[in-house]
Enzyme design. Structure first.
Site, short mmCIF file in Angstrom:
data_model
loop_
_atom_site.label_atom_id
_atom_site.label_comp_id
_atom_site.label_asym_id
_atom_site.label_seq_id
_atom_site.Cartn_x
_atom_site.Cartn_y
_atom_site.Cartn_z
N GLU A 96 91.49 6.58 39.15
CA GLU A 96 92.66 6.71 40.04
C GLU A 96 92.23 7.17 41.43
OE1 GLU A 96 91.74 8.91 37.90
OE2 GLU A 96 92.13 10.91 38.68
N CYS A 124 89.32 10.89 31.79
CA CYS A 124 88.60 12.17 31.75
C CYS A 124 89.02 12.97 30.50
CB CYS A 124 88.82 12.94 33.05
SG CYS A 124 87.63 14.27 33.30
N HIS A 136 87.10 9.10 37.02
CA HIS A 136 88.45 9.12 37.60
C HIS A 136 88.73 7.86 38.42
CE1 HIS A 136 90.05 13.08 36.47
NE2 HIS A 136 88.78 13.44 36.42
#
Ligand code: MN
Length: 237
Positions: A211, A105, A209
């Site tokens: 993660e 990001c 994202h």
């Protein structure tokens, strides 16, 4: 010995650090040893780079547009000037010694600025043409829009596909991308969603994202972290 992965935390008004657990768990799950790097003195960056086997640049506030020679647009969000400068120095020195970097990001945007690229300060206001909802209202781990991956790119190889679905939490995006990066992922509205280095061993930036998706079990997202940690070699091994 596990590879040591430095992770840059976010800052709040430059007086508090914070970092979502998903970043750390994604690194741990992939076999890395995460260390949080507090925002510090740029003069110490060379020593920090010497300690790291890889660097994960995380999400957060907007990047100060002065760093790509623009004045602040009305719709620019909150900026973190000291984090910007510290991370830019970290990124540039990691690139100089060709150690692996994963940018997520804001981390992707930081990488682009580090090599002389520019950003849209606000895509809603500045991007020509209709855009998708890049600030999704769906839950964090909901894959909301598609990303078309460049044939033969590192990301396409990792994904095992040329089209993936990602989450999206950004109002800024890359504008001009210097030729040291290949654009490897693009949304259907033309917004750049991923870049990778043309000549480094592993420098990958993604606008979404992974993660958060990885915490939810997403296979492609987990593979991104596994590939990243996999190329980070502990020098004491
Ligand atoms: Mn997006």
């Amino acid at each position: 010995m596990k590879p040591i992965i430095g992770i840059t935390p976010d800052v709040e008004k430059d007086d508090k650090h914070f970092l979502r657990n998903d970043y750390m768990q994604a690194i741990i799950r992939a076999g890395g040893l995460p260390f949080i790097i507090p925002i510090g003195d740029e003069a110490d960056v060379a020593q920090i780079v010497g300690l790291l086997d890889g660097l994960l640049l995380t999400g957060g506030n907007d990047i100060n547009p002065i760093l790509f020679n623009e004045e602040p647009h009305t719709h620019l969000g909150e900026v973190s000037p000291s984090r910007d400068l510290f991370e830019l120095e970290l990124a540039r020195q990691m690139l100089a010694v060709d150690k692996p970097i994963l940018g997520i990001c804001r981390g992707l945007q930081l990488l682009n600025v580090a090599v002389g690229g520019t950003l849209y300060q606000d895509i809603q206001q500045q991007y020509k043409g209709p855009i998708l909802q890049h600030l999704q209202k769906a839950p964090d781990a909901h894959p909301s829009h598609f990303v078309q991956l460049a044939k033969g790119s590192l990301l396409a190889k990792i994904a095992g596909s040329e089209r993936i679905q990602v989450n999206s939490f950004h109002h800024q995006a890359l504008k001009d991308v210097p030729t040291v990066f290949n654009i490897s992922g693009i949304a259907s509205d033309g917004i750049i969603e991923a870049v990778e280095s043309v000549d480094k061993q592993f420098v990958l930036g993604v606008q979404w994202h992974p993660e958060l998706l990885a915490s939810n079990g997403d296979v492609v997202s987990r593979r991104i972290f596994e590939e990243f940690v996999g190329v980070c070699v502990n020098k004491n091994s």
